[in-house]
Motif scaffolding. Structure first.
Motif, PDB file in Angstrom:
ATOM      1  N   ASP A 294       9.002  -6.288 -11.430  1.00 23.41           N
ATOM      2  CA  ASP A 294       8.662  -4.906 -11.082  1.00 23.41           C
ATOM      3  C   ASP A 294       7.195  -4.800 -10.654  1.00 23.41           C
ATOM      4  N   PHE A 295       6.350  -5.613 -11.277  1.00 18.17           N
ATOM      5  CA  PHE A 295       4.937  -5.640 -10.882  1.00 18.17           C
ATOM      6  C   PHE A 295       4.792  -6.204  -9.472  1.00 18.17           C
ATOM      7  N   THR A 296       5.591  -7.211  -9.157  1.00 19.97           N
ATOM      8  CA  THR A 296       5.425  -7.842  -7.845  1.00 19.97           C
ATOM      9  C   THR A 296       5.832  -6.893  -6.723  1.00 19.97           C
ATOM     10  N   ARG A 297       6.758  -5.997  -7.005  1.00 19.93           N
ATOM     11  CA  ARG A 297       7.128  -5.039  -5.969  1.00 19.93           C
ATOM     12  C   ARG A 297       5.928  -4.145  -5.643  1.00 19.93           C
ATOM     13  N   ILE A 298       5.310  -3.616  -6.688  1.00 19.65           N
ATOM     14  CA  ILE A 298       4.141  -2.764  -6.477  1.00 19.65           C
ATOM     15  C   ILE A 298       3.035  -3.555  -5.776  1.00 19.65           C
ATOM     16  N   ALA A 299       2.881  -4.804  -6.188  1.00 24.17           N
ATOM     17  CA  ALA A 299       1.793  -5.629  -5.659  1.00 24.17           C
ATOM     18  C   ALA A 299       2.121  -6.219  -4.288  1.00 24.17           C
ATOM     19  N   ALA A 300       3.224  -5.781  -3.677  1.00 17.72           N
ATOM     20  CA  ALA A 300       3.558  -6.245  -2.326  1.00 17.72           C
ATOM     21  C   ALA A 300       3.203  -5.182  -1.291  1.00 17.72           C
ATOM     22  N   SER A 301       2.568  -4.101  -1.716  1.00 16.65           N
ATOM     23  CA  SER A 301       2.224  -3.016  -0.799  1.00 16.65           C
ATOM     24  C   SER A 301       1.109  -3.450   0.160  1.00 16.65           C
ATOM     25  N   ASP A 302       0.903  -2.653   1.177  1.00 18.24           N
ATOM     26  CA  ASP A 302      -0.028  -3.006   2.256  1.00 18.24           C
ATOM     27  C   ASP A 302      -1.471  -3.225   1.766  1.00 18.24           C
ATOM     28  N   PRO A 303      -2.015  -4.427   1.979  1.00 19.54           N
ATOM     29  CA  PRO A 303      -3.360  -4.757   1.472  1.00 19.54           C
ATOM     30  C   PRO A 303      -4.482  -3.882   2.050  1.00 19.54           C
ATOM     31  N   THR A 304      -4.402  -3.559   3.329  1.00 21.91           N
ATOM     32  CA  THR A 304      -5.472  -2.766   3.949  1.00 21.91           C
ATOM     33  C   THR A 304      -5.488  -1.350   3.392  1.00 21.91           C
ATOM     34  N   MET A 305      -4.304  -0.762   3.330  1.00 15.46           N
ATOM     35  CA  MET A 305      -4.208   0.577   2.769  1.00 15.46           C
ATOM     36  C   MET A 305      -4.802   0.619   1.366  1.00 15.46           C
ATOM     37  N   TRP A 306      -4.442  -0.357   0.542  1.00 15.08           N
ATOM     38  CA  TRP A 306      -4.879  -0.317  -0.856  1.00 15.08           C
ATOM     39  C   TRP A 306      -6.339  -0.662  -1.033  1.00 15.08           C
ATOM     40  N   ARG A 307      -6.851  -1.590  -0.221  1.00 13.64           N
ATOM     41  CA  ARG A 307      -8.305  -1.846  -0.259  1.00 13.64           C
ATOM     42  C   ARG A 307      -9.050  -0.527  -0.040  1.00 13.64           C
ATOM     43  N   ASP A 308      -8.635   0.216   0.986  1.00 19.34           N
ATOM     44  CA  ASP A 308      -9.325   1.470   1.317  1.00 19.34           C
ATOM     45  C   ASP A 308      -9.185   2.511   0.210  1.00 19.34           C
ATOM     46  N   VAL A 309      -8.014   2.562  -0.410  1.00 19.65           N
ATOM     47  CA  VAL A 309      -7.812   3.528  -1.496  1.00 19.65           C
ATOM     48  C   VAL A 309      -8.827   3.277  -2.616  1.00 19.65           C
ATOM     49  N   PHE A 310      -8.968   2.021  -3.008  1.00 21.21           N
ATOM     50  CA  PHE A 310      -9.864   1.728  -4.130  1.00 21.21           C
ATOM     51  C   PHE A 310     -11.328   1.967  -3.760  1.00 21.21           C
ATOM     52  N   LEU A 311     -11.683   1.648  -2.526  1.00 23.80           N
ATOM     53  CA  LEU A 311     -13.077   1.837  -2.119  1.00 23.80           C
ATOM     54  C   LEU A 311     -13.420   3.315  -1.964  1.00 23.80           C
ATOM     55  N   THR A 312     -12.435   4.147  -1.652  1.00 25.72           N
ATOM     56  CA  THR A 312     -12.730   5.560  -1.406  1.00 25.72           C
ATOM     57  C   THR A 312     -12.402   6.469  -2.599  1.00 25.72           C
ATOM     58  N   ASN A 313     -11.658   5.974  -3.562  1.00 26.22           N
ATOM     59  CA  ASN A 313     -11.452   6.753  -4.794  1.00 26.22           C
ATOM     60  C   ASN A 313     -12.023   5.973  -5.978  1.00 26.22           C
ATOM     61  N   LYS A 314     -13.197   5.446  -5.740  1.00 25.60           N
ATOM     62  CA  LYS A 314     -13.873   4.541  -6.658  1.00 25.60           C
ATOM     63  C   LYS A 314     -14.070   5.146  -8.055  1.00 25.60           C
ATOM     64  N   ASP A 315     -14.672   6.314  -8.126  1.00 22.74           N
ATOM     65  CA  ASP A 315     -15.056   6.869  -9.425  1.00 22.74           C
ATOM     66  C   ASP A 315     -13.855   7.167 -10.317  1.00 22.74           C
ATOM     67  N   ALA A 316     -12.863   7.854  -9.761  1.00 20.78           N
ATOM     68  CA  ALA A 316     -11.702   8.209 -10.580  1.00 20.78           C
ATOM     69  C   ALA A 316     -10.941   6.953 -10.996  1.00 20.78           C
ATOM     70  N   THR A 317     -10.798   6.005 -10.068  1.00 18.96           N
ATOM     71  CA  THR A 317     -10.076   4.775 -10.403  1.00 18.96           C
ATOM     72  C   THR A 317     -10.794   3.994 -11.502  1.00 18.96           C
ATOM     73  N   LEU A 318     -12.112   3.849 -11.373  1.00 25.92           N
ATOM     74  CA  LEU A 318     -12.863   3.104 -12.390  1.00 25.92           C
ATOM     75  C   LEU A 318     -12.817   3.823 -13.740  1.00 25.92           C
ATOM     76  N   GLU A 319     -12.815   5.147 -13.713  1.00 22.41           N
ATOM     77  CA  GLU A 319     -12.730   5.889 -14.974  1.00 22.41           C
ATOM     78  C   GLU A 319     -11.396   5.611 -15.683  1.00 22.41           C
TER      79      GLU A 319
END
Lengths: 306, 306
Positions: B224-249
């Motif tokens: 089940d983890f691998t399914r989630i972790a198969a999502s688009d790498p570019t999209m997710w890189r950008d999500v983490f870089l642009t929602n940095k504060d809430a994600t890190l919290e």
């Protein structure tokens, strides 16, 4: 399919035992299947739905005359159950179990079993988030793996017979030693379960994000965690307490890696994140090619019509 | 269903855009849908499979005369795309997006848009682990949520029209402010994705447990983890870089909780573990009652026949 055992006794009547019963019936793998569960309610349910040919009121009665006894109880009580049934086991019988941890079960169960009884620990890698006597179904083990962990010197004939039962129930069987089993399962099952439980607990704790929002908006990833985190609490408590070392080791590695990714987020290292996410995609492809999951989007729930 | 817009332009032609196109066609929600993607290959694929009524070779051409422009590109390039299309937008047009992060997208896109154009950020909470122009399907948004995050003073009529489009595509629509959106999504989506990526990466790293074992025995939870972790790498890189504060919290909270559970394992505190695992089970029931997942075991893959 040919009958493998004359009489099989299932001790504990939850998801795995009930699925094994239906699989045995489907394949005609045993002459009679007896069953025992500690709770009155479970035994009553079993009688109501026809789970087992004969539901017994004591474990001793269930195992009497059985060629195979399958311990389907939480890992934490395997030793106590083994002590209870030991005096009633037929000479030449095989005792196996379905616990998710093997070294600890061997240490708990082994000393109680009399000479002349074959002890072959086992672990079918199959399950759902449901539990209890009503949750079983004959197809649970189809195309799944069942790992046997025989101790040194075990009768080869007895192993072959147990293997035939699991194969008859639809599983692929492989042998492995207990320590390696416990490490492999810490990676593929125990650590992921603890992580899922943790994330669901964190979401539940956050007061600024209400429970109802977490639930409403769960389709974005979180709901897959909640499925894993809905598994039986007693079973999982025992798994973590009895596979402590391997689980803690994998969780240590996990934390180390998570900190590295958190640092990449904090410092804006997009290349590191992208490379990491690209690598993990390949593992998913491997699982689909190995036939261990569907390629249908979202596991087929709400996907495109074929 | 009634037509909502005369012309809709889709910028970016991945999973969300292609699903929106098929949903618009299914509902007859627009007179014409134009499309643009930066890659030649994606545009060629779109033409081949009939994705969009008209595939354009520039973003400027795609948005010319459109009543609604939907930005379906990774969050990291929203600003650049907005700058590119801004001079070509029709007066009175609405611009929306489908990005998983809202505060950052508003900061990137807002300043580029001319007066007289309505900017209504949006986020459909739907997706699969697949990506690209071939991955879309009309049912993706059925019974899912779409969050609209209008900035203050936005034309009420323009919001109602965009809402009608998403409802026509099958979604339930709710409004929310950008900061709250980003926190809710950090909990329900961004942190779970990072955690899944991490666990899959750890499994890949372990040399004692071979890749093939991790893959073979994945059904025990890991898959089940691998399914989630198969999502688009570019999209997710950008999500983490642009929602940095809430994600890190949220990741900070997660780590704190994980350490507490690790300590419970190490010290053998079974009561703590059992209580925690019992609590998380309730959240799963809430999600099923809210219609956001199926109660079929294992999401219905390989479950009992109904």
């Amino acid at each position: 399919m040919a009958q493998v055992y004359g009489r099989v006794a299932l001790i504990g009547l939850g998801l795995i035992a009930s699925s094994l019963f239906w699989a045995i019936k489907r394949g005609g793998l045993a002459g009679e299947v007896t069953g025992y569960a500690r709770s009155d309610e479970t035994r009553a349910t079993a009688r109501e739905i026809g789970l087992c040919d004969r539901v017994c009121d004591t474990a001793a009665e269930a195992v009497a005359g059985a060629d195979l006894v399958v311990l389907c109880v939480p890992v934490g009580v395997m030793g106590a159950v083994a002590a209870e049934i030991a005096p009633h086991l037929a000479p030449g019988a095989t005792v196996t179990d379905v616990g998710s941890v093997k070294a600890d079960v061997i240490a708990q169960v082994g000393p109680h079993l009399p000479k002349g009884v074959h002890f072959i620990p086992g672990h079918p890698l199959a399950g759902t988030e449901h539990s209890g006597p009503r949750s079983g179904f004959a197809e649970l083990f189809d195309n799944r793996w069942c790992l046997l962990v025989p101790v040194e010197g075990t009768d080869v004939e007895a192993i072959a017979r147990l293997r035939a039962l699991w194969e008859g129930a639809g599983a692929h069987v492989e042998e492995m030693d207990a320590e390696h089993h416990d490490l492999v399962l810490a990676v593929t099952s125990h650590a992921p379960h603890l992580i899922a439980y943790t994330m669901v607990g964190v979401a539940d704790d956050l007061r600024r994000v209400t429970d109802s929002e977490v639930i409403k908006y769960s389709a974005a990833g979180f709901r897959d965690f909640t499925r894993i985190a809905a598994s039986d609490p007693t079973m999982w408590r025992d798994v973590f307490l009895t596979n402590k070392d391997a689980t803690l080791e994998i969780l240590g590695r996990f934390t180390e890696e998570l900190f590295a990714l958190q640092r990449a987020i904090r410092t804006g290292d997009g290349d590191h994140l992208h490379a990491y996410f690209t690598r993990t995609r390949a593992i998913r492809r491997g699982i689909i090619e190995a036939g261990q999951d569907t390629d249908a989007p979202n596991f087929g729930r709400g996907g495109p019509k074929p």
